[in-house]
Design a protein around this motif. Structure first.
Motif, mmCIF file in Angstrom:
data_model
loop_
_atom_site.group_PDB
_atom_site.id
_atom_site.type_symbol
_atom_site.label_atom_id
_atom_site.label_comp_id
_atom_site.label_asym_id
_atom_site.label_seq_id
_atom_site.Cartn_x
_atom_site.Cartn_y
_atom_site.Cartn_z
ATOM 1 N N HIS A 207 0.829 -1.206 0.000
ATOM 2 C CA HIS A 207 0.000 0.000 0.000
ATOM 3 C C HIS A 207 0.867 1.261 0.000
ATOM 4 O O HIS A 207 0.541 2.240 -0.691
ATOM 5 C CB HIS A 207 -0.938 -0.005 1.204
ATOM 6 C CG HIS A 207 -2.094 -0.942 1.077
ATOM 7 N ND1 HIS A 207 -3.403 -0.556 1.247
ATOM 8 C CD2 HIS A 207 -2.141 -2.267 0.763
ATOM 9 C CE1 HIS A 207 -4.208 -1.582 1.063
ATOM 10 N NE2 HIS A 207 -3.460 -2.639 0.778
ATOM 11 N N ALA A 212 -0.008 5.223 -0.276
ATOM 12 C CA ALA A 212 -0.622 5.394 1.042
ATOM 13 C C ALA A 212 0.430 5.814 2.068
ATOM 14 O O ALA A 212 1.639 5.749 1.818
ATOM 15 C CB ALA A 212 -1.303 4.100 1.474
ATOM 16 N N ASP A 226 -4.967 7.111 2.416
ATOM 17 C CA ASP A 226 -4.687 6.980 0.984
ATOM 18 C C ASP A 226 -4.195 8.321 0.429
ATOM 19 O O ASP A 226 -4.129 9.328 1.162
ATOM 20 C CB ASP A 226 -5.903 6.426 0.237
ATOM 21 C CG ASP A 226 -7.026 7.429 -0.004
ATOM 22 O OD1 ASP A 226 -6.863 8.630 0.287
ATOM 23 O OD2 ASP A 226 -8.093 7.005 -0.492
#
Length: 240
Positions: A207, A212, A226
């Protein structure tokens, strides 16, 4: 149950791109009067994540509850303490604490499998966490229990969590978690998405590589933001 990622218009496309990348799901053709809606399409099972470009307002999560008769479900929800907002063919409602959701009549109860992401890491968005200021918590928990008919389950981690669990036979894509917020948080009832992962450390790195940022690491979950500021969690919960 379907979760909608409702995006402010200014960064809708950036948000959709991130969630496409991080889920590994395809994106449907846009629909709606202004092309404001689209669906993230898993390779199997029913779609359960959708996106909406808002005409005004900021980012939020809202839910679609899939029922046989939206109007009858809306009447029952009003009796349980909810508020009717508008009937657009689908019925827009608000919980007692003001959390927006809709009753729709499209079926969606085939749970997709977890998505592999290289190595041993598999993941999937597995539940919606409804974040409730403490004074509204009991009312909100009773409301969501009543309108879903799902079973309450206590958390082994904290008394501030209560799970609503659908019958296993239904294979629902999403569960619900009601989270009681701290005494200093007096904002609106809102929601975030929780992922289940088989390897939280590896999934966190994936991520991060997609844009992120980590906000906090806890023993059983990691809080991330995010690229456009939406907060969500990676958990050790089973993604299947």
């Amino acid at each position: 149950m379907t979760a909608f990622l409702d995006n402010a218009a200014a960064h809708h496309h950036e948000s959709v791109g991130f969630w496409q990348d991080v889920t590994g799901y395809a994106l449907s053709a846009p629909r709606g009067d202004d092309g404001e809606f689209a669906t993230l399409l898993p390779p199997d099972g029913d779609a359960y994540l959708r996106v909406q470009r808002r005409h005004q307002g900021g980012d939020r999560i809202h839910l679609d509850l899939h029922v046989a008769d939206p109007q009858a479900a809306a009447r029952a929800a009003v009796a349980a303490g909810g508020t009717f907002v508008v009937d657009r063919g689908y019925v827009v409602m608000a919980s007692p604490g003001g959390f927006v959701f809709c009753f729709v009549d499209a079926p969606a109860d085939r749970r997709p499998g977890a998505t592999p992401h290289g190595g041993s890491s598999r993941s999937r968005v597995r539940q919606v966490a409804i974040d409730v200021p403490a004074p509204a918590y009991r009312t909100e928990l009773a409301f969501w229990t009543a309108i879903t008919g799902w079973t309450q389950r206590a958390s082994t981690v904290t008394d501030d969590f209560r799970f609503l669990v659908p019958p296993e036979a239904e294979r629902q894509p999403l569960g619900l978690l009601l989270q009681r917020l701290g005494p200093d948080d007096t904002g609106e009832v809102r929601a975030h998405l929780d992922w289940g992962t088989t390897d939280r450390a590896a999934e966190t790195e994936r991520h991060l590589g997609l844009g992120a940022h980590v906000l906090a690491v806890h023993p059983h979950w990691t809080v991330l933001r995010d690229p456009v500021g939406r907060v969500y969690c990676l958990t050790d919960g089973d993604p299947t």
